[in-house]
Scaffold this motif. Structure first.
Motif, short mmCIF file in Angstrom:
data_model
loop_
_atom_site.label_atom_id
_atom_site.label_comp_id
_atom_site.label_asym_id
_atom_site.label_seq_id
_atom_site.Cartn_x
_atom_site.Cartn_y
_atom_site.Cartn_z
N VAL A 1 0.05 -0.73 4.70
CA VAL A 1 -0.17 0.47 3.67
C VAL A 1 1.02 -0.39 3.43
CG1 VAL A 1 -0.48 1.88 2.95
CG2 VAL A 1 -1.56 1.86 4.51
N TRP A 2 1.85 0.01 4.18
CA TRP A 2 3.27 -0.63 3.65
C TRP A 2 3.16 -1.99 2.74
CZ3 TRP A 2 7.29 1.33 6.90
CH2 TRP A 2 7.29 3.29 6.84
N SER A 3 2.96 -3.13 3.70
CA SER A 3 2.40 -4.29 3.38
C SER A 3 2.08 -4.38 1.89
CB SER A 3 2.00 -5.48 4.88
OG SER A 3 2.56 -4.91 5.77
N ARG A 4 1.10 -3.58 1.73
CA ARG A 4 0.41 -4.00 0.06
C ARG A 4 0.86 -3.05 -0.80
NH1 ARG A 4 -2.10 -5.30 4.74
NH2 ARG A 4 -3.76 -6.68 4.51
N SER A 5 1.57 -2.11 -0.94
CA SER A 5 1.55 -1.19 -1.38
C SER A 5 2.57 -1.58 -2.86
CB SER A 5 3.29 -0.51 -1.11
OG SER A 5 3.56 0.71 -2.00
N GLU A 6 2.56 -0.96 -3.83
CA GLU A 6 3.22 -1.99 -5.16
C GLU A 6 4.19 -0.82 -5.77
OE1 GLU A 6 0.18 -1.57 -7.64
OE2 GLU A 6 -1.26 -2.94 -7.37
N ALA A 7 4.56 -0.24 -4.71
CA ALA A 7 5.43 1.03 -5.18
C ALA A 7 7.04 0.05 -4.70
CB ALA A 7 5.81 2.21 -4.00
N ASP A 8 8.19 0.82 -5.28
CA ASP A 8 9.33 0.05 -4.66
C ASP A 8 10.21 0.47 -3.03
OD1 ASP A 8 10.34 -1.01 -7.27
OD2 ASP A 8 10.03 0.66 -7.99
N VAL A 9 9.68 1.74 -2.99
CA VAL A 9 10.14 2.06 -1.98
C VAL A 9 8.28 2.89 -1.53
CG1 VAL A 9 11.21 4.16 -0.74
CG2 VAL A 9 12.27 2.54 -2.17
N VAL A 10 8.55 2.40 0.09
CA VAL A 10 7.10 2.96 1.07
C VAL A 10 7.93 4.66 1.93
CG1 VAL A 10 5.91 1.41 0.63
CG2 VAL A 10 7.57 0.31 2.20
N ALA A 11 7.70 5.00 2.43
CA ALA A 11 8.02 6.02 3.37
C ALA A 11 6.65 6.57 4.26
CB ALA A 11 8.83 7.31 2.27
N TYR A 12 6.90 7.45 5.28
CA TYR A 12 5.81 8.04 5.65
C TYR A 12 6.61 9.30 6.23
CZ TYR A 12 7.26 7.49 10.91
OH TYR A 12 7.41 6.98 12.66
N GLY B 1 9.84 11.10 12.91
CA GLY B 1 8.50 10.48 11.90
C GLY B 1 8.84 11.31 10.69
N PHE B 2 9.62 10.26 9.78
CA PHE B 2 10.88 10.92 8.51
C PHE B 2 11.31 9.84 8.04
CE2 PHE B 2 12.90 13.55 5.34
CZ PHE B 2 11.96 13.53 5.14
N LYS B 3 10.68 8.75 7.99
CA LYS B 3 11.63 7.33 7.63
C LYS B 3 11.04 7.16 6.11
CE LYS B 3 12.03 5.68 11.89
NZ LYS B 3 11.95 6.70 12.99
N ALA B 4 12.08 5.51 5.70
CA ALA B 4 11.17 5.18 4.29
C ALA B 4 12.22 3.91 4.35
CB ALA B 4 12.17 6.14 3.07
N VAL B 5 11.99 3.00 3.70
CA VAL B 5 12.35 1.39 3.39
C VAL B 5 11.77 0.34 1.96
CG1 VAL B 5 10.34 0.74 4.52
CG2 VAL B 5 12.38 -1.20 4.26
N ARG B 6 12.81 -0.06 1.80
CA ARG B 6 12.15 -0.74 0.52
C ARG B 6 11.42 -1.61 0.42
NH1 ARG B 6 15.70 -4.40 -1.96
NH2 ARG B 6 17.24 -4.55 -0.17
N THR B 7 10.39 -1.98 -0.28
CA THR B 7 9.17 -2.40 -0.14
C THR B 7 8.80 -3.55 0.31
OG1 THR B 7 7.61 -0.52 -1.62
CG2 THR B 7 6.69 -2.77 -0.42
#
Length: 280
Positions: free
Chosen positions: A90-101, A170-176
């Motif tokens: 999901v993260w690899s295909r995201s159009e968002a600026d930041v992805v999280a889970y 289980g609470f993380k985020a990264v710039r896409t």
């Protein structure tokens, strides 16, 4: 997902992934609560993606029902298990600026979400993690899990010179764009995925932001502690070899760029060969 503000500038956006495996009994309640919280309190455009890791119960149908009922919810189904596999897809295909889970049990207090992603949206940091081991965190969990978590993080510090404090929360985020650069070098598809992401980020001089969290242990956790611990030790050995051979260094990691987008206060209005199924 990428909306414009009143001045016509594109607003930076976030995609939150909720990985699930046989969670039909809690999925609707948890995602509904998350969606309501973000709609009322999160000042940036967002999408929630339920990532079904080959569930054998009614989880996929529950996820489809949510996509029909809630406007910002999407769903993806993978035919193979693995939290890391779902996040990577999901993260690899995201159009968002930041992805999280975040975990479906929402063990981590949602009030920590804006502080988690704000440094990434502003360009200040590259990766952000919730830390249950921060001195300002408020954590409720048993002595056994506390011991395992602290022991694991001590091993990471001793064996891999980790400078982050809580690899397993289980609470993380990264710039896409950062994740896309790191993703081809992340081998694990299960629980060690988080640690591998963080070690690679540190080795490549990316800035990791830590947020103290309020966290309540979920007694219904499906994690096999012994098997996960053994897999983690194998992963650490592999990462150690990569480090000493220099294979942990990645040439194409993007540098941070400051943005002029303001971080609004909470409460401001939101202006593989595997078979995959999507719903949105």
């Amino acid at each position: 997902m990428n909306e414009q503000n009143a001045g016509g500038a594109r607003q930076r956006s976030v995609e939150i992934v909720v990985p699930v495996y046989n969670e039909a009994h809690v999925l609707a309640g948890s995602v509904g609560r998350l969606h309501a919280y973000l709609e009322s309190s999160f000042p940036f455009p967002f999408t929630i993606t339920v990532a079904d890791n080959a569930s054998t119960d009614a989880t996929w149908q529950a996820a489809l029902d949510l996509t029909q009922r809630l406007p910002h919810v999407h769903a993806v189904h993978l035919d193979a298990k693995g939290r890391g596999r779902a996040l990577k897809h999901v993260w690899s295909r995201s159009e968002a600026d930041v992805v999280a889970y975040m975990d479906v049990d929402l063990s981590t207090g949602l009030e920590g979400f804006l502080p988690l992603v704000a440094p990434l949206l502003s360009g200040h940091s590259d990766v952000a993690i919730g830390s249950r081991l921060h001195r300002q965190s408020a954590v409720q969990r048993g002595a056994k899990r506390e011991f395992i978590s602290r022991s694991y993080n001590l091993l990471l510090k001793a064996g891999l010179a980790a400078r982050f404090s809580d690899a397993q929360c289980g609470f993380k985020a990264v710039r896409t764009e950062v994740f896309r650069a790191l993703a081809p070098h992340i081998e694990d598809t299960a629980w060690f995925f988080d640690t591998e992401l963080l070690v690679l980020a540190q080795r490549n001089k990316l800035r990791i932001h830590e947020v103290p969290v309020d966290w309540i242990d979920d007694p219904d956790s499906r994690v096999d502690i012994v098997r996960t611990a053994l897999d983690d030790l194998k992963g650490m050995r592999r990462m150690f070899k990569q480090t000493i051979t220099g294979r942990a260094r990645i040439a194409a990691v993007p540098h941070r760029t400051r943005t002029t987008t303001p971080v609004l206060p909470a409460g401001a209005p939101a202006t593989s060969a595997e078979h995959l199924e999507y719903a949105s």
